[in-house]
Design an enzyme around this catalytic site. Structure first.
Site, PDB file in Angstrom:
ATOM      1  N   CYS A 245      -6.126  -5.389   3.424  1.00 33.74           N
ATOM      2  CA  CYS A 245      -7.057  -5.669   4.523  1.00 33.74           C
ATOM      3  C   CYS A 245      -6.512  -6.774   5.446  1.00 33.74           C
ATOM      4  CB  CYS A 245      -8.380  -6.107   3.914  1.00 33.74           C
ATOM      5  SG  CYS A 245      -9.529  -6.832   5.082  1.00 33.74           S
TER       6      CYS A 245
ATOM      7  N   ASP B 122     -12.055 -17.030  15.134  1.00 34.19           N
ATOM      8  CA  ASP B 122     -11.228 -16.136  14.314  1.00 34.19           C
ATOM      9  C   ASP B 122     -11.572 -14.677  14.551  1.00 34.19           C
ATOM     10  OD1 ASP B 122     -13.539 -15.710  12.521  1.00 34.19           O
ATOM     11  OD2 ASP B 122     -13.126 -17.782  11.991  1.00 34.19           O
TER      12      ASP B 122
ATOM     13  N   CYS C 163     -16.330  -1.114   8.547  1.00 37.88           N
ATOM     14  CA  CYS C 163     -15.461  -1.223   7.375  1.00 37.88           C
ATOM     15  C   CYS C 163     -16.060  -0.408   6.225  1.00 37.88           C
ATOM     16  CB  CYS C 163     -15.330  -2.683   6.941  1.00 37.88           C
ATOM     17  SG  CYS C 163     -14.345  -2.845   5.440  1.00 37.88           S
TER      18      CYS C 163
ATOM     19  N   CYS D 283     -10.825  -1.267  11.076  1.00 34.62           N
ATOM     20  CA  CYS D 283     -11.915  -1.725  11.937  1.00 34.62           C
ATOM     21  C   CYS D 283     -11.438  -2.070  13.349  1.00 34.62           C
ATOM     22  CB  CYS D 283     -12.617  -2.927  11.296  1.00 34.62           C
ATOM     23  SG  CYS D 283     -11.491  -4.256  10.865  1.00 34.62           S
TER      24      CYS D 283
ATOM     25  N   CYS E 203     -16.901  -9.275  -2.936  1.00 34.09           N
ATOM     26  CA  CYS E 203     -16.905 -10.064  -4.168  1.00 34.09           C
ATOM     27  C   CYS E 203     -15.637 -10.875  -4.377  1.00 34.09           C
ATOM     28  CB  CYS E 203     -16.967  -9.146  -5.389  1.00 34.09           C
ATOM     29  SG  CYS E 203     -18.508  -8.305  -5.581  1.00 34.09           S
TER      30      CYS E 203
ATOM     31  N   CYS F 231      -4.303  -2.409   6.195  1.00 34.51           N
ATOM     32  CA  CYS F 231      -5.469  -1.676   6.689  1.00 34.51           C
ATOM     33  C   CYS F 231      -5.876  -2.343   7.996  1.00 34.51           C
ATOM     34  CB  CYS F 231      -6.637  -1.722   5.704  1.00 34.51           C
ATOM     35  SG  CYS F 231      -8.114  -0.920   6.410  1.00 34.51           S
TER      36      CYS F 231
HETATM   37  S1  SF4 Z   1     -11.558  -1.835   7.865  1.00 31.88           S
HETATM   38 FE1  SF4 Z   1     -11.071  -3.930   8.585  1.00 31.88          FE
HETATM   39  S2  SF4 Z   1     -12.275  -5.301   7.300  1.00 31.88           S
HETATM   40 FE2  SF4 Z   1     -12.255  -3.286   6.298  1.00 31.88          FE
HETATM   41  S3  SF4 Z   1     -10.555  -3.365   4.855  1.00 31.88           S
HETATM   42 FE3  SF4 Z   1      -9.743  -2.502   6.738  1.00 31.88          FE
HETATM   43  S4  SF4 Z   1      -8.995  -4.262   7.932  1.00 31.88           S
HETATM   44 FE4  SF4 Z   1     -10.299  -5.037   6.307  1.00 31.88          FE
END
Ligand code: SF4
Length: 494
Positions: free
Chosen positions: A255, A370, A406, A460, A9, A457
């Site tokens: 993220c 990307d 994710c 992924c 969102c 983070c």
């Molecule tokens: S897991 Fe990957 S896509 Fe999800 S918040 Fe973490 S870095 Fe972002």
């Protein structure tokens, strides 16, 4: 990637302490965040004890008549809004209608809130069953209702003390939640999960306070100086703005994918001192160093528009190889066109871009992407480049190989859907039809972002998540997936 991966969102909220109507601030703010969610939109304002609401599926309307209608119906000097993509619940039309935000919850006489949030909850199953016992059956399958009910529960438990109620959320709700709330008195609140996973910023101009997922939504409203809602922070605008960090997580974890793909290139995300497009250029400079010898084989750079354009420019600057803008987006070919054509998904992906064959024939192309999530879009585009006579295609990807799902609001929620969790680099190259595939390293990515590794983070791409339940679910799901067991739905909803 040209692939459409969706974010949960975009949120925007505003309050005017001089009682000026806020609808147009909300409208412009949300419109500049429409890239973060296109399945539905919604606005809620508040005036004299009444919540006013307008919402629908699809994009925010831009025709004069609709905007005038919205302005007329959405009264008040405080409001919140949301552009949504569903990463929880089902995706039928009926469920998408049910999941529209902001959501208004509470009693006719008593506590009432309007809530809008960006993110995704990890321990949603446990929370849902606990809250069902307390409040009865849920009316939607979206996790906004879970977050909202948890807030109402805290308000009941702590006799209306908003700060303690939000503290309870931070203790009990695991996940990403950049959240805006209006209560039944018309006060505006903003809070963010203890890791600060999704972006969240705010600013002030005169008596106007505004909160947004990304900084361009403030700038469009002429709010040019801004700050960030800190991880674990609650900001309240009751009579004036007050801020307090209620809880601290073990670490921050914004993220990393926001920098590579989601956020607008002109956004400045918290903790960084440069716009996202500069970071994307730096990604490419790091690729240029990592693959200096390989790049000698290429005589032009091409990007799959548009999120890879800044990286393509960076690669051109670092290597001197010409960046040929020979691939252009057919702007009005949208995902919705899939439904209405006989060609289906593949045909529409092909139609989304036009490639100038005179610039491609006989060339040894460095193709900048990307990210690669499922790989299908790359495969279709590379086949098209080959058909137009490309002599060689080496793919350079600014985001490292995505190997894990994710949990925090990006729509990649199973191991099976990720080409990076099923195949090696060489196998992926073969699948998409490239001569070579060259991913950014995690070290290169982190260095280019310019934040410490411990404040991002990277779940992924590393398989290491900032929150405990996510880690536990991921470890279990990875093990079953490696044994060839069927995955049943999103990891966090099983
Ligand atoms: S897991 Fe990957 S896509 Fe999800 S918040 Fe973490 S870095 Fe972002």
């Amino acid at each position: 990637m040209g692939e459409e991966i969706s974010e949960a969102c975009g949120i925007f909220g505003a309050v005017s302490k001089s009682s000026e109507p806020v609808f147009y601030y909300l409208y412009w703010g949300l419109l500049s965040l429409n890239h973060r969610g296109q399945q539905s939109y919604g606005f809620t304002t508040f005036s004299n004890g009444i919540f006013y609401k307008d919402e629908d599926l699809n994009l925010i309307p831009t025709d004069e008549e609709s905007v005038k209608r919205l302005a007329k119906s959405l009264k008040g000097s405080v409001g919140i809004s949301n552009a949504r993509y569903a990463t929880s619940g089902k995706s039928s039309i009926q469920h998408l209608h049910g999941g529209k935000q902001p959501l208004i919850l509470g009693k006719k006489r008593g506590r009432k809130i309007a809530i809008s949030y960006n993110g995704n909850l990890v321990n949603v199953k446990q929370l849902r069953s606990k809250l069902t016992e307390k409040f009865g059956k849920f009316t939607t399958d979206a996790d906004t209702e879970v977050l909202g009910r948890q807030l109402l529960l805290g308000l009941e438990e702590y006799r209306g003390d908003f700060s303690r109620a939000v503290g309870l959320i931070m203790d009990e709700v695991e996940g990403a939640y950049s959240t805006l709330v209006i209560d039944e008195e018309g006060s505006l609140y903003a809070f963010r999960d203890v890791h600060g996973i999704r972006p969240f910023c705010f600013g002030k101009r005169g008596s106007l306070y505004a909160f947004a997922s990304e900084t361009p939504a403030l700038e469009i409203n002429n709010i040019l100086s801004f700050d960030y809602v800190r991880p674990g922070e609650l900001i309240s605008v009751v009579t004036r703005l007050e801020r307090k960090v209620l809880r601290r997580g073990k670490r921050n974890a914004i993220c990393a994918f926001e920098f590579a793909y989601f956020s607008r290139p002109d956004s400045i995300l918290n903790g960084t001192d440069k716009p996202v497009y500069k970071i994307r250029e730096a990604f490419a400079k790091s690729l240029a160093q990592e693959y200096a010898n390989k790049l000698k084989r290429n005589d032009i750079i091409i990007s799959m528009p548009e999120t890879a354009d800044d990286a393509a420019y960076g690669l051109h600057e670092a290597t001197g190889i010409p960046w040929e803008r020979a691939v252009r987006k057919n702007r009005y070919v949208t995902r919705r066109a899939f439904i209405s054509t006989k060609e289906g998904r593949k045909g529409v992906i092909e139609k989304k871009t036009n490639m100038v064959k005179e610039m491609i024939r006989g060339r040894r192309i460095a193709l900048v992407e990307d990210s690669i999530v499922r790989g299908d879009t790359s495969k279709i585009n590379i086949a098209k480049l080959r058909k137009l006579g490309a002599k060689r295609i080496d793919v350079y990807v600014t985001f490292p190989r995505i190997t894990n799902p994710c949990f925090y609001g990006v729509d990649m929620a199973t191991y099976g859907e990720l080409i990076g969790s099923r195949f090696s680099d060489d196998e992926i190259a073969k699948y998409i039809g490239a001569d070579s595939l060259n991913y950014q390293s995690i070290e290169g990515l982190v260095k280019a972002i310019g934040l410490p590794l411990s404040s991002l983070c990277l779940g992924c791409i590393s398989g290491r998540y900032p929150t405990r339940t996510a880690q536990r679910i991921a470890d279990r799901a990875r093990e079953s997936f490696s044994k060839g067991l069927d995955e049943q739905g999103r990891v966090y909803e099983r």
